[in-house]
Design an enzyme around this catalytic site. Structure first.
Site, PDB file in Angstrom:
ATOM      1  CG  HIS A  19      31.618   3.343  23.691  1.00 61.22           C
ATOM      2  ND1 HIS A  19      31.052   2.290  24.357  1.00 61.22           N
ATOM      3  CD2 HIS A  19      31.174   4.462  24.317  1.00 61.22           C
ATOM      4  CE1 HIS A  19      30.284   2.753  25.343  1.00 61.22           C
ATOM      5  NE2 HIS A  19      30.345   4.070  25.334  1.00 61.22           N
ATOM      6  CG  ASP A  57      29.738   2.662  17.670  1.00 58.55           C
ATOM      7  OD1 ASP A  57      28.674   3.313  17.607  1.00 58.55           O
ATOM      8  OD2 ASP A  57      30.444   2.622  18.695  1.00 58.55           O
ATOM      9  CD  GLN A  91      28.810  10.209  20.267  1.00 57.13           C
ATOM     10  OE1 GLN A  91      28.435  11.351  20.003  1.00 57.13           O
ATOM     11  NE2 GLN A  91      28.558   9.652  21.430  1.00 57.13           N
ATOM     12  CE  LYS A 123      25.432   7.362  22.557  1.00 54.57           C
ATOM     13  NZ  LYS A 123      26.112   8.036  23.658  1.00 54.57           N
ATOM     14  CB  CYS A 133      32.826   4.035  27.555  1.00 57.36           C
ATOM     15  SG  CYS A 133      31.614   4.073  28.857  1.00 57.36           S
TER      16      CYS A 133
HETATM   17  N1  PMP Z   1      29.516   3.736  20.771  1.00 52.86           N
HETATM   18  C1  PMP Z   1      29.723   5.053  20.867  1.00 52.86           C
HETATM   19  C2  PMP Z   1      30.653   5.733  19.920  1.00 52.86           C
HETATM   20  C3  PMP Z   1      29.036   5.767  21.849  1.00 52.86           C
HETATM   21  O1  PMP Z   1      29.239   7.079  21.963  1.00 52.86           O
HETATM   22  C4  PMP Z   1      28.153   5.091  22.726  1.00 52.86           C
HETATM   23  C5  PMP Z   1      27.420   5.830  23.829  1.00 52.86           C
HETATM   24  N2  PMP Z   1      28.260   6.608  24.638  1.00 52.86           N
HETATM   25  C6  PMP Z   1      27.981   3.716  22.557  1.00 52.86           C
HETATM   26  C7  PMP Z   1      28.675   3.080  21.563  1.00 52.86           C
HETATM   27  C8  PMP Z   1      27.061   2.919  23.430  1.00 52.86           C
HETATM   28  O2  PMP Z   1      25.752   3.345  23.247  1.00 52.86           O
HETATM   29  P1  PMP Z   1      24.597   2.887  24.249  1.00 52.86           P
HETATM   30  O3  PMP Z   1      25.109   3.167  25.633  1.00 52.86           O
HETATM   31  O4  PMP Z   1      23.443   3.763  23.869  1.00 52.86           O
HETATM   32  O5  PMP Z   1      24.335   1.458  24.017  1.00 52.86           O
END
Ligand code: PMP
Length: 406
Positions: free
Chosen positions: A124, A201, A204, A227, A365
């Site tokens: 991401h 990270d 997910q 999430k 993203c």
């Molecule tokens: N890493 C991953 C794998 C994600 O799916 C997300 C959220 N789409 C993020 C980081 C960023 O999370 P947040 O927008 O809650 O800070």
């Protein structure tokens, strides 16, 4: 899955009974954010209705009660991820801030010119850009670990890339775009063998997989409350005590200090050193209700039901002519990204929305990953424990209808 009552679970999520464009909502955008369960909504409401006050500094009743509840969530997270100590759990505003905290604070203290940072193609943007920023500042190099055609991290390439110049490896546990579950336990061991630290990270994976940070031996782990059925604006950074102690503060302000003087300021102990200012008190307190809710259903049950949904949806979607699933690893969570011949994801998403179905379209993203598969975007359906096979059927029917229309 025997003895699993999905309708009972659906009743815990009030938003599931609403309509969108006069159709019952079918919410398949869970990888972006999950819906909120009743206990979380009630906890937020209870805090703001009856218990609002600042924490940590007050001697009055409400402040002390708020502090106790806030710290109870920290303990609850400690148990959820099996951290050794509760003060290794830092509250942030989300995965993004957690990753920025590590990159900025750890990076500034420990990264040197010529050091290497390995990130996978699956990352991401929030696990790419903060590393690029610190790398530029200190003269380190960001290197990409490639993925294969199934959307899996190429372990052979990873092993070749590992060398004593690698200071940090940072990858997700589960890919938000493709759902691939990465073999992080093995990858962490390999990183440690060359003296690198490993940042996970877990945005997910936190609501889909059991995570044991001691067993994994990861150095840092980041995730977001929103999430996992919890409020937005709250996240967690787990870090090993000795590393967190060595790191400088990320932000300066109230709560993170020991003594402030114009001659010299000293910092508070963990976890407060990294929690400057008034946090999202209500959100943190309500996150405990989300964790309790997950524990009540059980991560094994959640995982088993989601896997059933994944298999069913994969089978049904694969029957649609011209539909191609991107990300076909055997190790997958309940995320299906696809493209369709002759139809742009944005148009598919818009037409599905007209039928009450919420999916995500775009690059999610993860632009480097889109480039790897030579596509600008995908349509992504992601399932949670409250989704049903009937909803999968409705998705398939709606895609077929959409396809005829386009
Ligand atoms: N890493 C991953 C794998 C994600 O799916 C997300 C959220 N789409 C993020 C980081 C960023 O999370 P947040 O927008 O809650 O800070």
């Amino acid at each position: 899955l025997e003895n699993f009552d999905v309708l009972k679970i659906r009743n815990d999520f009030p938003e599931l009974s609403r309509t969108v464009h006069d159709r019952p909502l079918i919410y398949l955008d869970n990888a972006a954010s999950t819906l909120k369960c009743r206990p979380v909504i009630d906890a937020l409401n209870a805090h703001y209705s009856n218990e609002a006050a600042n924490i940590h500094r007050g001697v009055h009743y409400l402040s002390e009660m708020g502090t106790i509840k806030y710290e109870e969530t920290r303990k609850s997270i400690q148990h959820l991820i099996n951290a050794r100590n509760d003060y290794e759990v830092i509250f942030t505003k989300g995965t993004t801030e957690s990753l920025n905290l590590v990159a900025s604070s750890y990076g500034r203290k420990f990264l040197k010119k010529g050091d290497q940072i390995l990130l996978s193609t699956l990352e991401h943007h929030s696990n790419i850009v903060p590393w690029q920023m610190i790398a530029e500042e200190v003269g380190a190099e960001v290197i990409e670990i490639p993925v294969n055609d199934l959307g899996e991290i190429d372990l052979t390439a990873y092993k070749i890339l590992l060398n004593e110049k690698v200071a940090i490896v940072a990858t997700n546990h589960i890919s938000n775009s493709l759902g691939t579950i990465n073999p992080i336990a093995e990858m962490i061991k390999l990183a440690h063998d060359v003296g690198a630290i490993y940042v996970v990270d877990a945005a997910q994976s936190i609501s889909h997989e059991k995570i044991d940070v001691q067993n994994l031996d990861c150095d840092f782990l980041a995730f977001s409350s929103h999430k996992m059925f919890g409020p937005t604006g709250v996240g967690v950074l787990y870090g090993k005590e000795d590393l967190l102690n060595e790191m400088p503060p990320y932000q300066g302000g109230g709560d993170m200090i020991d003594v402030v003087s114009f001659e010299k300021t000293t910092y508070n102990t963990l976890p407060h050193k990294f929690e400057a200012g008034t946090p999202h008190i209500a959100g943190v307190i309500a996150l405990k209700a989300a964790i309790d809710y997950i524990n009540e259903i059980g991560l094994d049950t959640i995982k088993a039901w989601e896997h059933e949904l994944l298999e069913y949806a994969t089978e049904q979607l694969s029957k649609i002519d011209g539909l191609k699933i991107i990300g076909t690893s055997k190790e997958k969570t309940s995320v299906i990204s696809f493209t369709m011949e002759g139809a742009h994801p944005h148009d598919i998403g818009t037409l599905l929305d007209r039928q009450g179905i919420a999916v995500r379209t775009g690059h999610h993203c993860t632009q480097p990953l889109m480039k790897r598969f030579n596509i600008p975007a995908t349509t992504r359906a992601s399932f949670s424990v409250y989704n049903t096979k009937e909803e999968v059927d409705a998705l398939v029917a709606a895609i077929i209808k959409t396809k005829e229309f386009l």
